[in-house]
Design a protein around this motif. Structure first.
Motif, PDB file in Angstrom:
ATOM      1  N   ARG A  50     -20.239   5.852 -37.376  1.00  0.00           N
ATOM      2  CA  ARG A  50     -21.506   5.443 -36.923  1.00  0.00           C
ATOM      3  C   ARG A  50     -21.038   3.805 -37.260  1.00  0.00           C
ATOM      4  O   ARG A  50     -21.122   3.552 -38.258  1.00  0.00           O
ATOM      5  CB  ARG A  50     -22.600   6.041 -37.664  1.00  0.00           C
ATOM      6  CG  ARG A  50     -24.170   5.170 -36.973  1.00  0.00           C
ATOM      7  CD  ARG A  50     -25.182   5.828 -37.868  1.00  0.00           C
ATOM      8  NE  ARG A  50     -25.370   5.423 -39.111  1.00  0.00           N
ATOM      9  CZ  ARG A  50     -25.873   4.251 -39.668  1.00  0.00           C
ATOM     10  NH1 ARG A  50     -26.168   3.349 -38.644  1.00  0.00           N
ATOM     11  NH2 ARG A  50     -25.866   3.907 -40.819  1.00  0.00           N
ATOM     12  N   THR A  97     -23.705   1.766 -32.727  1.00  0.00           N
ATOM     13  CA  THR A  97     -23.330   2.866 -31.777  1.00  0.00           C
ATOM     14  C   THR A  97     -22.524   3.727 -32.654  1.00  0.00           C
ATOM     15  O   THR A  97     -22.325   3.554 -33.869  1.00  0.00           O
ATOM     16  CB  THR A  97     -22.240   2.357 -30.775  1.00  0.00           C
ATOM     17  OG1 THR A  97     -22.043   3.352 -29.831  1.00  0.00           O
ATOM     18  CG2 THR A  97     -20.993   1.897 -31.329  1.00  0.00           C
ATOM     19  N   VAL A 142     -21.405  -4.023 -29.660  1.00  0.00           N
ATOM     20  CA  VAL A 142     -21.549  -2.967 -30.734  1.00  0.00           C
ATOM     21  C   VAL A 142     -21.806  -3.437 -32.200  1.00  0.00           C
ATOM     22  O   VAL A 142     -22.818  -2.566 -32.614  1.00  0.00           O
ATOM     23  CB  VAL A 142     -20.107  -2.242 -30.614  1.00  0.00           C
ATOM     24  CG1 VAL A 142     -19.904  -1.427 -31.684  1.00  0.00           C
ATOM     25  CG2 VAL A 142     -19.816  -1.621 -29.439  1.00  0.00           C
TER      26      VAL A 142
END
Length: 171
Positions: free
Chosen positions: A75, A45, A40
């Motif tokens: 975000r 993401t 991530v």
């Protein structure tokens, strides 16, 4: 002066080296959560609320108490530290391997195993240094408030400390 034939040992070590693979990252299957965090942080993401209308994000308030902020999504920007590790270090690592291969041909006490172990340590150290020095994009204001600092790839240090290397036989 006596000549020494280094060719048989060199060929043996080169064959071994050609069948070795170096893996660097969060390798332990018990750390799947950290693997997800690593991906991530690298790829970025958007996290959306699923079972409720809003995500509830804890926030440390100025009085030290914990409050919550509600958002439909957050975000997380891409911080491509994995790729940067490879791009920034690739040339130096190639030079290192070439020098070590030369040392083998000269009959010095260098082996395929010692080359790969040294390279693994170099790659891990490089990745950890990149993680420590990463600054842009920085953390969101709410994250800075919670962490007390703007250090995008470091929170507790557990992710960085989990970066390891392993040497495997190529299949």
């Amino acid at each position: 002066m006596e000549e020494k034939d280094n060719i048989p040992k060199s060929i043996k070590e080169f064959n071994k080296l050609n069948h070795m693979q170096l893996n660097v990252g969060i390798l332990n299957s018990e750390t799947q959560f950290l693997q997800m965090i690593a991906i991530v942080n690298n790829d970025g993401t958007v996290i959306h609320a699923k079972n409720y209308k809003y995500l509830r994000i804890p926030v440390r308030q100025s009085d030290g108490k914990i409050g919550f902020v509600q958002k439909e999504s957050v975000r997380i920007p891409a911080r491509r530290y994995l790729e940067k590790t490879i791009v920034d270090g690739e040339s130096a690592w190639q030079d290192f391997i070439l020098n070590q291969v030369f040392e083998i041909t000269e009959g010095h006490d260098v082996t395929a195993d010692s080359i790969m172990n040294s390279l693994g340590k170099k790659v891990v150290a490089r990745m950890q240094n990149i993680m420590k020095s990463w600054s842009k994009p920085g953390n969101a204001p709410i994250t800075i408030a919670n962490k007390g600092k703007d250090d995008p790839l470091i929170d507790t240090g557990k992710l960085m400390e989990s970066i390891k290397y392993e040497i495997k036989e190529k299949i």
